[in-house]
Design a protein around this motif. Sequence first.
Motif, PDB file in Angstrom:
ATOM      1  N   UNK A 149       0.870  -1.172   0.000  1.00 24.02           N
ATOM      2  CA  UNK A 149       0.000   0.000   0.000  1.00 24.02           C
ATOM      3  C   UNK A 149       0.904   1.218   0.000  1.00 24.02           C
ATOM      4  N   UNK A 150       0.782   2.070  -1.018  1.00 18.11           N
ATOM      5  CA  UNK A 150       1.725   3.163  -1.235  1.00 18.11           C
ATOM      6  C   UNK A 150       1.000   4.509  -1.293  1.00 18.11           C
ATOM      7  N   UNK A 151       1.642   5.514  -0.675  1.00 18.41           N
ATOM      8  CA  UNK A 151       1.105   6.875  -0.670  1.00 18.41           C
ATOM      9  C   UNK A 151       2.190   7.828  -1.156  1.00 18.41           C
ATOM     10  N   UNK A 152       1.900   8.596  -2.214  1.00 19.06           N
ATOM     11  CA  UNK A 152       2.853   9.555  -2.769  1.00 19.06           C
ATOM     12  C   UNK A 152       2.189  10.927  -2.789  1.00 19.06           C
ATOM     13  N   UNK A 153       2.842  11.970  -2.248  1.00 17.00           N
ATOM     14  CA  UNK A 153       2.245  13.318  -2.264  1.00 17.00           C
ATOM     15  C   UNK A 153       1.910  13.753  -3.695  1.00 17.00           C
ATOM     16  N   UNK A 154       0.647  14.049  -3.915  1.00 21.10           N
ATOM     17  CA  UNK A 154       0.197  14.323  -5.279  1.00 21.10           C
ATOM     18  C   UNK A 154       0.758  15.640  -5.811  1.00 21.10           C
ATOM     19  N   UNK A 155       1.102  16.563  -4.927  1.00 23.13           N
ATOM     20  CA  UNK A 155       1.598  17.867  -5.377  1.00 23.13           C
ATOM     21  C   UNK A 155       2.897  17.746  -6.166  1.00 23.13           C
ATOM     22  N   UNK A 156       3.637  16.637  -5.963  1.00 26.28           N
ATOM     23  CA  UNK A 156       4.885  16.434  -6.705  1.00 26.28           C
ATOM     24  C   UNK A 156       4.682  15.655  -7.998  1.00 26.28           C
ATOM     25  N   UNK A 157       3.525  14.992  -8.130  1.00 32.09           N
ATOM     26  CA  UNK A 157       3.340  14.067  -9.260  1.00 32.09           C
ATOM     27  C   UNK A 157       1.971  14.259  -9.917  1.00 32.09           C
ATOM     28  N   UNK A 158       1.626  15.477 -10.357  1.00 30.62           N
ATOM     29  CA  UNK A 158       0.308  15.695 -10.969  1.00 30.62           C
ATOM     30  C   UNK A 158       0.084  14.794 -12.182  1.00 30.62           C
ATOM     31  N   UNK A 159      -1.121  14.255 -12.256  1.00 27.51           N
ATOM     32  CA  UNK A 159      -1.550  13.394 -13.379  1.00 27.51           C
ATOM     33  C   UNK A 159      -0.864  12.039 -13.400  1.00 27.51           C
ATOM     34  N   UNK A 160      -0.194  11.640 -12.326  1.00 27.60           N
ATOM     35  CA  UNK A 160       0.485  10.345 -12.316  1.00 27.60           C
ATOM     36  C   UNK A 160      -0.506   9.191 -12.427  1.00 27.60           C
ATOM     37  N   UNK A 161      -1.760   9.439 -12.065  1.00 31.01           N
ATOM     38  CA  UNK A 161      -2.763   8.368 -12.146  1.00 31.01           C
ATOM     39  C   UNK A 161      -3.028   7.933 -13.580  1.00 31.01           C
ATOM     40  N   UNK A 162      -2.546   8.702 -14.560  1.00 29.42           N
ATOM     41  CA  UNK A 162      -2.748   8.347 -15.966  1.00 29.42           C
ATOM     42  C   UNK A 162      -1.720   7.347 -16.485  1.00 29.42           C
ATOM     43  N   UNK A 163      -0.714   7.039 -15.667  1.00 26.24           N
ATOM     44  CA  UNK A 163       0.292   6.052 -16.068  1.00 26.24           C
ATOM     45  C   UNK A 163      -0.158   4.651 -15.663  1.00 26.24           C
TER      46      UNK A 163
END
Length: 244
Positions: free
Chosen positions: A145-159
């Motif tokens: 289970x992984x949590x990454x701050x979204x402010x550093x990785x915008x739109x990463x959910x599209x990968x």
Amino acid sequence: MKSIDTPIPLYYKLKQEIIRMIEDEEVNADELIPSERDMMEKYDISRTTVRKAIDVLVNEGYLYKIHGKGTYVKGKKFAQGLLKLTSCTEMLRSKGFDPISKVLKYDVFTPSKRIIHHMNLDNKDKVFYTERVNLIEGTPINYTKSYIPYKYVPSIENFNFNNNSIYKTLSKVYKIDIIGTNRTVEAVLPSEELAKALDVSLNLPLLKFNGWVYGKHDNDKILVEYFKTYYRSDRSKFYMDFVE
């Protein structure tokens, strides 16, 4: 003083016979051993004797059980360095395995207060969250289970991170270089959810890692990821190297 001959217990004779079968490759890694009933009939012994021999071999690392399916010959474990930072997929490939990484869930949301505290985030910060499992030859090895701050990785959910390294994407796309990690480890029993995902019984201990991964972004040190990974204790081991 003369020695006294002690009769060899039946369970021990059966234990040695099963070891012989494994050594002679009559049953191979991750294959079922003969059923309790088959061994009872073949060797004319009780169910209690069979189960004692199996339990001893499980404890000694020759066999493992899958609830509702049977008892299997234990295959080789993969070894991972506790001090070396690398993605699980890359580590498994470096050991000669051909792992499959499956993303089971992913989302972008504001996490719980507990996760916010663990990651030192602001109350309104969002995270990119994933749940994924690594498999070797179809057998689940770990669950993360992984949590990454979204402010550093915008739109990463599209990968697509099925069989693709998140760390490589962080480096190539978001210019975040991984520089270190802190990890804790403890033995825990699985929840029903984890037992199902890892295909283990509820009484098989798991090795739980809590991890904080740090990186460099625009010359600043940042917390890149907080994760919880659960390893099957029957299929993995860890080591520590100390080099002066």
